[in-house]
Motif scaffolding. Structure first.
Motif, PDB file in Angstrom:
ATOM      1  N   PRO A 208       0.824  -1.219   0.000  1.00 50.72           N
ATOM      2  CA  PRO A 208       0.000   0.000   0.000  1.00 50.72           C
ATOM      3  C   PRO A 208       0.856   1.266   0.000  1.00 50.72           C
ATOM      4  O   PRO A 208       0.338   2.363  -0.135  1.00 50.72           O
ATOM      5  CB  PRO A 208      -0.789  -0.119   1.302  1.00 50.72           C
ATOM      6  CG  PRO A 208       0.088  -0.931   2.205  1.00 50.72           C
ATOM      7  CD  PRO A 208       0.821  -1.896   1.308  1.00 50.72           C
ATOM      8  N   THR A 211       1.796   4.471   4.419  1.00 52.49           N
ATOM      9  CA  THR A 211       0.425   4.955   4.613  1.00 52.49           C
ATOM     10  C   THR A 211       0.229   5.455   6.034  1.00 52.49           C
ATOM     11  O   THR A 211       0.352   4.677   6.985  1.00 52.49           O
ATOM     12  CB  THR A 211      -0.570   3.816   4.291  1.00 52.49           C
ATOM     13  OG1 THR A 211      -0.296   3.344   2.962  1.00 52.49           O
ATOM     14  CG2 THR A 211      -1.992   4.298   4.376  1.00 52.49           C
ATOM     15  N   GLY A 249      -3.329   4.550  -0.065  1.00 50.24           N
ATOM     16  CA  GLY A 249      -2.843   3.193   0.229  1.00 50.24           C
ATOM     17  C   GLY A 249      -3.864   2.153  -0.196  1.00 50.24           C
ATOM     18  O   GLY A 249      -3.536   1.172  -0.876  1.00 50.24           O
ATOM     19  N   THR A 276       5.679   6.220  -2.127  1.00 51.54           N
ATOM     20  CA  THR A 276       4.404   6.750  -2.636  1.00 51.54           C
ATOM     21  C   THR A 276       4.483   6.790  -4.168  1.00 51.54           C
ATOM     22  O   THR A 276       5.497   6.411  -4.754  1.00 51.54           O
ATOM     23  CB  THR A 276       4.169   8.188  -2.118  1.00 51.54           C
ATOM     24  OG1 THR A 276       5.260   9.007  -2.561  1.00 51.54           O
ATOM     25  CG2 THR A 276       4.086   8.244  -0.606  1.00 51.54           C
TER      26      THR A 276
END
Ligand SMILES: NC(=O)c1ccc[n+]([C@@H]2O[C@H](COP(=O)([O-])OP(=O)(O)OC[C@H]3O[C@@H](n4cnc5c(N)ncnc54)[C@H](OP(=O)(O)O)[C@@H]3O)[C@@H](O)[C@H]2O)c1
Length: 306
Positions: A208, A211, A249, A276
């Motif tokens: 994810p 996050t 995420g 990210t």
């Protein structure tokens, strides 16, 4: 499109947000919230119905660290599901190094072993139609900027993976913050092996990304938690491309199961040095992940505890 989806650890954090986003897709008809605590699951279900305006959530009480519990949960599914999101996990609670009755550490049990049993049972009972997604992490390739070292394996043998899963490799020096990445690495290899064994189902490992706003760091030692959760993730890391919102995420998981561009057997995570942004096939920066022998060894090793 996947109409019925089961999410483990769906009462909080990324799992709950994934349930919310999936419910907003018109084609989604049923979401199983597989959670270990009924009370928390009921609160989450109520909130999800309120926010999404859709009453499509069913609770399954399931502690993923307990294989017997997982088997019972699969028996409760009367119809096959289209997708499973293996999201439950984290740094393994207050005693991550403690061995369960199956012989693995609690860190391994809550991130990996239970998900292996879950997937095996779903497949054995013909209860999974399309896709399985495993919540992996960039920690499995090391995150230099936050001091997480890349797992440093000697030979990726079955014995070495066994020693990672039962914690004996780390002899008295069990730092869950570091070892978490080794477990996600083992899980990621296992998923790629599953992809080769079952070509009719799609197996995706997806991080994810970094996050913030989840409970993921709550069990870390006090100073590490304060720094990472309250200072690092909120103030410093966003500026460095190291943390994003829970919506972003969870979006990676939603796209991971629904977007055909994601291919079976691949681990998708952020580009090198960031946590990210766009996800890429991690094999392009870490060749170990595509090694069939390593994948097979991780799979054999985790099955020694089942
Ligand atoms: N946040 C990040 O930056 C990040 C980055 C990479 C990967 N990940 C991975 O993404 C997943 C979700 O993380 P998160 O940040 O959303 O964590 P979180 O806020 O702590 O949520 C974790 C969820 O998993 C559940 N869970 C934990 N152990 C369980 C067990 N034994 N049985 C059933 N449910 C269990 C928790 O339930 P309770 O509420 O009962 O504890 C909670 O619902 C994890 O696998 C994590 O390793 C997170």
């Amino acid at each position: 499109m996947n109409k019925s989806i089961l999410i483990t650890g769906a009462n909080a954090g990324i799992g709950k947000e994934t349930a919310r986003q999936l419910a907003l897709i018109e084609e989604t008809e049923l979401i199983y919230l597989a959670c270990r605590n009924l009370e928390k699951a009921e609160i989450a279900k109520k909130e999800l119905i309120e926010i999404t305006g859709r009453d499509i959530f069913k609770i399954i009480v399931l502690d993923i660290s307990k294989p017997d519990n997982v088997k019972q949960a699969v028996l409760q599914l009367y119809e096959p599901i289209d997708a499973v999101i293996m999201n439950a996990g984290g740094t393994g609670g207050k005693t991550p190094e403690k061995l369960t009755k199956d012989g693995v550490t609690e860190l391994t049990a809550s991130n990996l072993l239970g998900h292996v049993v879950l997937l095996d049972e779903l497949i054995l009972q013909n209860k999974l139609n399309n896709v399985a997604l495993f919540a992996s992490s960039e920690a499995s390739r090391g995150i230099e900027r936050v001091g997480i070292k890349r797992p440093d394996l000697k030979d990726n043998s079955v014995d070495e993976f066994v020693s990672i899963f039962d914690g004996s490799k780390f002899k008295g020096n069990f730092d869950a913050y570091q070892i978490y990445g080794w477990i996600k690495y083992g899980g990621t290899l296992w998923m790629s092996n599953m992809a080769r064994k079952h070509p009719n189902i799609k197996f995706i490992s997806m991080s994810p990304g970094g996050t913030r706003g989840t409970n993921g760091m709550n069990d870390l030692p006090f100073l590490k938690r304060i720094f990472l959760k309250h200072i690092g993730m909120k103030l410093i890391m966003p500026l460095m491309g190291m943390s994003h919102s829970v919506e972003k995420g969870a979006k990676r998981f939603v796209e991971g199961i629904n977007n055909p561009k994601f291919k079976s057997g691949i681990f998708y995570a952020s580009k090198e040095k960031v946590l990210t942004g766009q996800v890429i096939d991690q094999n392009s920066i870490w060749k170990d992940l595509g090694n069939h022998k390593f994948q097979n060894n991780a799979d054999i090793a985790i099955h020694k505890f089942i």
